[in-house]
Design a protein around this motif. Structure first.
Motif, mmCIF file in Angstrom:
data_model
loop_
_atom_site.group_PDB
_atom_site.id
_atom_site.type_symbol
_atom_site.label_atom_id
_atom_site.label_comp_id
_atom_site.label_asym_id
_atom_site.label_seq_id
_atom_site.Cartn_x
_atom_site.Cartn_y
_atom_site.Cartn_z
ATOM 1 N N PHE A 53 0.802 -1.210 0.072
ATOM 2 C CA PHE A 53 -0.013 -0.002 0.086
ATOM 3 C C PHE A 53 0.875 1.091 0.140
ATOM 4 C CE2 PHE A 53 -2.420 -3.403 1.914
ATOM 5 C CZ PHE A 53 -3.791 -3.357 1.145
ATOM 6 N N ARG A 54 1.679 1.085 -1.133
ATOM 7 C CA ARG A 54 2.700 2.451 -1.039
ATOM 8 C C ARG A 54 2.034 3.626 -1.458
ATOM 9 N NH1 ARG A 54 4.971 -2.187 -2.981
ATOM 10 N NH2 ARG A 54 4.415 -1.679 -4.931
ATOM 11 N N SER A 55 0.928 3.684 -2.251
ATOM 12 C CA SER A 55 0.198 4.659 -2.902
ATOM 13 C C SER A 55 -1.221 4.360 -2.781
ATOM 14 C CB SER A 55 0.675 5.236 -4.113
ATOM 15 O OG SER A 55 0.326 4.383 -5.004
ATOM 16 N N LYS A 56 -2.118 5.358 -3.155
ATOM 17 C CA LYS A 56 -3.499 5.107 -3.254
ATOM 18 C C LYS A 56 -4.025 4.747 -4.404
ATOM 19 C CE LYS A 56 -4.447 9.847 -2.480
ATOM 20 N NZ LYS A 56 -5.288 11.067 -2.409
ATOM 21 N N LYS A 57 -3.113 4.610 -5.703
ATOM 22 C CA LYS A 57 -3.416 3.938 -6.825
ATOM 23 C C LYS A 57 -2.584 2.841 -7.009
ATOM 24 C CE LYS A 57 -4.734 8.103 -9.132
ATOM 25 N NZ LYS A 57 -4.692 8.944 -10.449
ATOM 26 N N LEU A 58 -2.908 2.006 -7.785
ATOM 27 C CA LEU A 58 -2.309 0.676 -8.382
ATOM 28 C C LEU A 58 -1.289 1.038 -9.168
ATOM 29 C CD1 LEU A 58 -5.061 -1.779 -9.231
ATOM 30 C CD2 LEU A 58 -3.698 -1.701 -7.219
ATOM 31 N N ASP A 59 0.016 0.475 -8.972
ATOM 32 C CA ASP A 59 0.998 0.955 -10.139
ATOM 33 C C ASP A 59 1.031 0.011 -11.446
ATOM 34 O OD1 ASP A 59 2.160 -1.945 -9.696
ATOM 35 O OD2 ASP A 59 3.813 -1.214 -8.101
#
Length: 110
Positions: A53-59
């Protein structure tokens, strides 16, 4: 203009109360099955594809994985549904054939 209810049948008209109850029950079962399948797809693809969960969006890698997983899941479910329908049809045909064969008179000496 008449409205349409479940499964494209005319709303509010025709059919006995038992038929209407059966249609309602079938509709509820279809909704439950759709929700179960959706939940299974989300659980499986999210678990397999999302690493953190590094960011709000999927990489990009996660998004490609989820897309591929969902596509594969949907195609597999559709194929399984088709095979199930084919097997049901074959079983119905076998039952009808057995019923017809059972009702034919037996030939003497056979």
């Amino acid at each position: 203009m008449a409205g349409f209810g479940m499964a494209g049948f005319p709303a509010g008209g025709g059919g006995s109360q038992a038929e209407q109850q059966m249609m309602q029950m079938m509709h509820e079962m279809q909704v439950q099955d759709s929700l179960r399948m959706y939940n299974e797809l989300v659980h499986r693809c999210f678990g397999d594809c999302v690493d953190g969960f590094r960011s709000k969006k999927l990489d990009g890698k996660e998004e490609a994985c989820v897309t591929k997983c969902a596509d594969k899941f949907i195609k597999t479910a559709a194929r399984a549904g088709m095979r199930f329908a084919e097997e049901q049809q074959a079983m119905l045909q076998d039952a009808q054939n057995a019923g017809v064969a059972g009702s034919l008179p037996k030939m003497p000496g056979r």
